[in-house]
Structure formats: structure tokens, C-alpha cells
Design an enzyme around this catalytic site. Sequence first.
Site, PDB file in Angstrom:
ATOM      1  N   GLN A 110       0.827  -1.206   0.000  1.00 50.97           N
ATOM      2  CA  GLN A 110       0.000   0.000   0.000  1.00 50.97           C
ATOM      3  C   GLN A 110       0.865   1.261   0.000  1.00 50.97           C
ATOM      4  O   GLN A 110       1.627   1.474   0.946  1.00 50.97           O
ATOM      5  CB  GLN A 110      -0.866  -0.015   1.259  1.00 50.97           C
ATOM      6  CG  GLN A 110      -1.771   1.171   1.419  1.00 50.97           C
ATOM      7  CD  GLN A 110      -2.581   1.078   2.712  1.00 50.97           C
ATOM      8  OE1 GLN A 110      -2.056   1.338   3.779  1.00 50.97           O
ATOM      9  NE2 GLN A 110      -3.824   0.692   2.619  1.00 50.97           N
ATOM     10  N   TYR A 112       0.285   4.670   0.471  1.00 50.58           N
ATOM     11  CA  TYR A 112      -0.541   5.798   0.910  1.00 50.58           C
ATOM     12  C   TYR A 112       0.329   6.852   1.599  1.00 50.58           C
ATOM     13  O   TYR A 112       0.482   7.955   1.130  1.00 50.58           O
ATOM     14  CB  TYR A 112      -1.615   5.324   1.902  1.00 50.58           C
ATOM     15  CG  TYR A 112      -2.909   4.795   1.311  1.00 50.58           C
ATOM     16  CD1 TYR A 112      -2.933   4.150   0.086  1.00 50.58           C
ATOM     17  CD2 TYR A 112      -4.108   4.919   1.995  1.00 50.58           C
ATOM     18  CE1 TYR A 112      -4.124   3.650  -0.433  1.00 50.58           C
ATOM     19  CE2 TYR A 112      -5.307   4.431   1.482  1.00 50.58           C
ATOM     20  CZ  TYR A 112      -5.303   3.797   0.266  1.00 50.58           C
ATOM     21  OH  TYR A 112      -6.479   3.306  -0.234  1.00 50.58           O
ATOM     22  N   SER A 145       4.350  -1.241   4.176  1.00 51.28           N
ATOM     23  CA  SER A 145       4.533  -2.572   4.752  1.00 51.28           C
ATOM     24  C   SER A 145       4.917  -3.561   3.657  1.00 51.28           C
ATOM     25  O   SER A 145       4.220  -3.679   2.649  1.00 51.28           O
ATOM     26  CB  SER A 145       3.243  -3.056   5.414  1.00 51.28           C
ATOM     27  OG  SER A 145       2.900  -2.216   6.484  1.00 51.28           O
ATOM     28  N   GLU A 227      -9.711  -2.131   5.021  1.00 50.82           N
ATOM     29  CA  GLU A 227      -8.533  -2.367   5.861  1.00 50.82           C
ATOM     30  C   GLU A 227      -8.939  -2.403   7.332  1.00 50.82           C
ATOM     31  O   GLU A 227      -8.530  -3.284   8.086  1.00 50.82           O
ATOM     32  CB  GLU A 227      -7.497  -1.264   5.625  1.00 50.82           C
ATOM     33  CG  GLU A 227      -6.271  -1.424   6.522  1.00 50.82           C
ATOM     34  CD  GLU A 227      -5.118  -0.494   6.158  1.00 50.82           C
ATOM     35  OE1 GLU A 227      -5.299   0.389   5.293  1.00 50.82           O
ATOM     36  OE2 GLU A 227      -4.034  -0.669   6.733  1.00 50.82           O
TER      37      GLU A 227
END
Length: 372
Positions: A110, A112, A145, A227
Site C-alpha cells: 500500500q 498511501y 509494509s 482495511e
Amino acid sequence: MTMRTPMPGDETVWGGRNAVFKNPDSELWLRRMAKKGWTAPTWPSEYGGGGLSMAEAQILSDEMARINARTPLISMGLWMMGPVLLEYGTEEQKREHLPGIVRGDIWWCQGYSEPNAGSDLAGLQTRAEDHGDHFVVNGQKVWTSHGDKADWIYALVRTNAEVKHAGITMLIFDMQTPGVSTRPIKLISGKSPFCETFFDDVRVPKSGIIGEVNGGWAVSNRLLQHERENVAADMFAAAKPVDLGILSKRYAGEKDGAIADPLLRHKLSALRMREDALQLTIKRIAEEAAAGGSAGAISSIIKFLGAELNKDRYEYFLELQGQQSLGWEGDGFTEEELETCREWLRSKGNSIEGGTTEINLNVIAKRVLGLR
Ligand SMILES: Cc1cc2nc3c(=O)[nH]c(=O)nc-3n(C[C@H](O)[C@H](O)[C@H](O)COP(=O)(O)OP(=O)(O)OC[C@H]3O[C@@H](n4cnc5c(N)ncnc54)[C@H](O)[C@@H]3O)c2cc1C
């Protein structure tokens, strides 16, 4: 959604190109479950899913829990990208990406957060310039991650610098695209699950747009809801693979079949009640959500309660094991005790990842309770 205490050697550590399985059984279990589409039971079978109704999926989940079956696949693709592709993806995108997620062949990360855009996610600065049939992406993400191991990324980029929320687009691309690089960040737990991720003139074809150009804010929020719904389950799946009752008796002693220390007994009962209440809440919310849909802003409740509960579980471990849980390395500690210390430190991140507790409380106040 089923939460259970997993068995040692349970889940895949990594699928995708960098697949690492904790043991051969994990791989076999994943392959067999994926063949039936049961890693994603409710996804349509034409994309590799199980094609089950919500009710059928619940029966499958209950039966799996009854035989104490391990979770076959834990992945951000399954929990976050897949549901968003089902809702916003083109037919081509669904056919290209969903089967790989179901099989655990392709792992997603991800993109973001940025150094200056965390809770204020819409402040992101990674920019994508329109070059006709493709974008050229430049910028930096952080806290990605497993960015160094993932195959593909879903990244939020700025396609219009004049407006904040309405200038964001979600793009997906292969992490091996030239110009993408990662640098692991070492954490207090001693592990490096995160990366800084850099984009230097990364060419992304327009087939990688999810939803509309400049329409990424709605897509990204939807993904965050998935999520938050799933992250509580992740915490439990990742939790220490030991029965808390057995462990408590081992460290605190046993009297007439019960944990000898009444204070610990009380604390464990309270934790178990919260765990059961959370499981029931999750079940209720899932049933209330439209079939196949998402719980929306209510997912913030699951995230908030799950994060606080998991942190308290690790505080309990620490109290139970006393100074044995403070070891970092060395012969005086079992492997389990050393892991407790690292996982206790890791659990601190639970109330930060996927939106901090403060942000989730804001969402609950404004969007669930309607407070101003
Ligand atoms: C384990 C873990 C995994 C992660 N994985 C990823 C990942 O894969 N991809 C990714 O993009 N990001 C990931 N993140 C990053 C995570 O999303 C951000 O850390 C998080 O959104 C908070 O942003 P920040 O760290 O910039 O903190 P900040 O936004 O700077 O917040 C600092 C503090 O201020 C508080 N605060 C900020 N704004 C408000 C407000 N309006 N009201 C009340 N309090 C406020 C916050 O709650 C927090 O306590 C991960 C983080 C962790 C811990």
C-alpha cells in the site's frame, strides 16, 4: 470473518514472487483452498473466488473454526485491493488481478503514507504527470509494509495540484517497474517489515488507473474501510500462537484446575469477554452490511476496539511472564518468551496502522454517531 488463535507455523509468510512458507503444509493448504476459491469465498468464481453467498461463507467459516483449520492466506490483496477492484475495477483489471490474489501468487503493498502525509492523507505530494497513454510518477512513500517483497503496489498520487482531495488518483503498478526502489526501515521490534518507497520517473500505463482520474479519494477511503474491517482479524491471526489459559497456568500456577492467581484470572476473563464481544460485534456488523458490501464507517469501531484489545493482550503477556518477557536474546529465555517481547513492541503499532486510534475515533464521532 473468523478470529481464532492460530497454530504455530500457520500462515504464509510470503506469497507472490518472493514466496516463503513457514512449512510445507501451509503451502499445500493454501493451494488446496485456493483451488476451491475458498481463500476468497464470496468473490465471483469467474475471478477465482468461491462464488458463495454470505450465508454459505459463514457456514464455511464456522466449519473451519470448528476443526481449528488454519487461515490459508493472509494478504493485503485479499483484504483490501481485491474488494476495491471488485467495486471500482474494469472488467479487464478484475480478470488480470483477482485470480492472482486468490491463489496468493501476487502480493500487494500500500503506497498511501508519505513523510508529510499520514493522518492528513490528502496532503500527499507524490505526483503523476499525464503523458498521453501513461503517467510519469515521482515522489516518496513511507511505512510501506513489505514494500521490498511485494509484487504490485496500489499508490495514491497527485494528478491535480490545484485542489486537495479532488486532485488524487489511485494507480496500480508492478513493483519491478523501472524507477521503483525501496529501503527497509528497522523497527524497535528488531524486524524490518516497512520500507521507504521511492518513485523516480516511473512510467505507469493508464490501464493502471482505479476508478476515475482525480477520483482517487473515494476509492482510497473505501479501501481504508476494508482495511479497518480486516485489520482486527489480522492482529488476532498474528497473535501469539498459544492458548492464553494454558500459558497463564504455566506461569502463574494452577489450583483446582484454575489459574492460581485470582488477579490474573480476573484479567484473563475480562480479556476473553472483550474478545468474544468483539467477535460478536464483527459478526453483527458483517450481517448488517449489504451482502458482499462493506461496513462503511462502522469499520472504524472494529479497528479501534481490535487495536486496543490486542495491545492489552500483550500487556497481559508481559505481566504474566514477568522479567522472562523482557529478554531480547540469550540462553535464559525460551523462543516464545523472546517473541513476546518483540510482539509486545510490535503491538504498539496497532493503534497507528490503518489510521490512528484518534482518527478512527473522529470517524466514529462524525460519521457513525453524527456528532459535530
Ligand atoms: C504497523 C504499521 C503499518 C503501516 N503500514 C502502512 C502501509 O503499508 N502503507 C502506508 O501507506 N502506510 C502505512 N502505515 C502508516 C500509517 O498509515 C500512518 O503511520 C498513520 O496513518 C499515521 O500517520 P503519521 O505516522 O504520519 O502520524 P501523524 O499523522 O503525524 O499523527 C501523529 C499523531 O497526531 C494525531 N493526529 C493527527 N491528526 C489528528 C487529528 N485530526 N485529530 C486527532 N489526532 C490527530 C495522530 O493520531 C497521532 O497520534 C503503517 C503504520 C504502522 C504503524
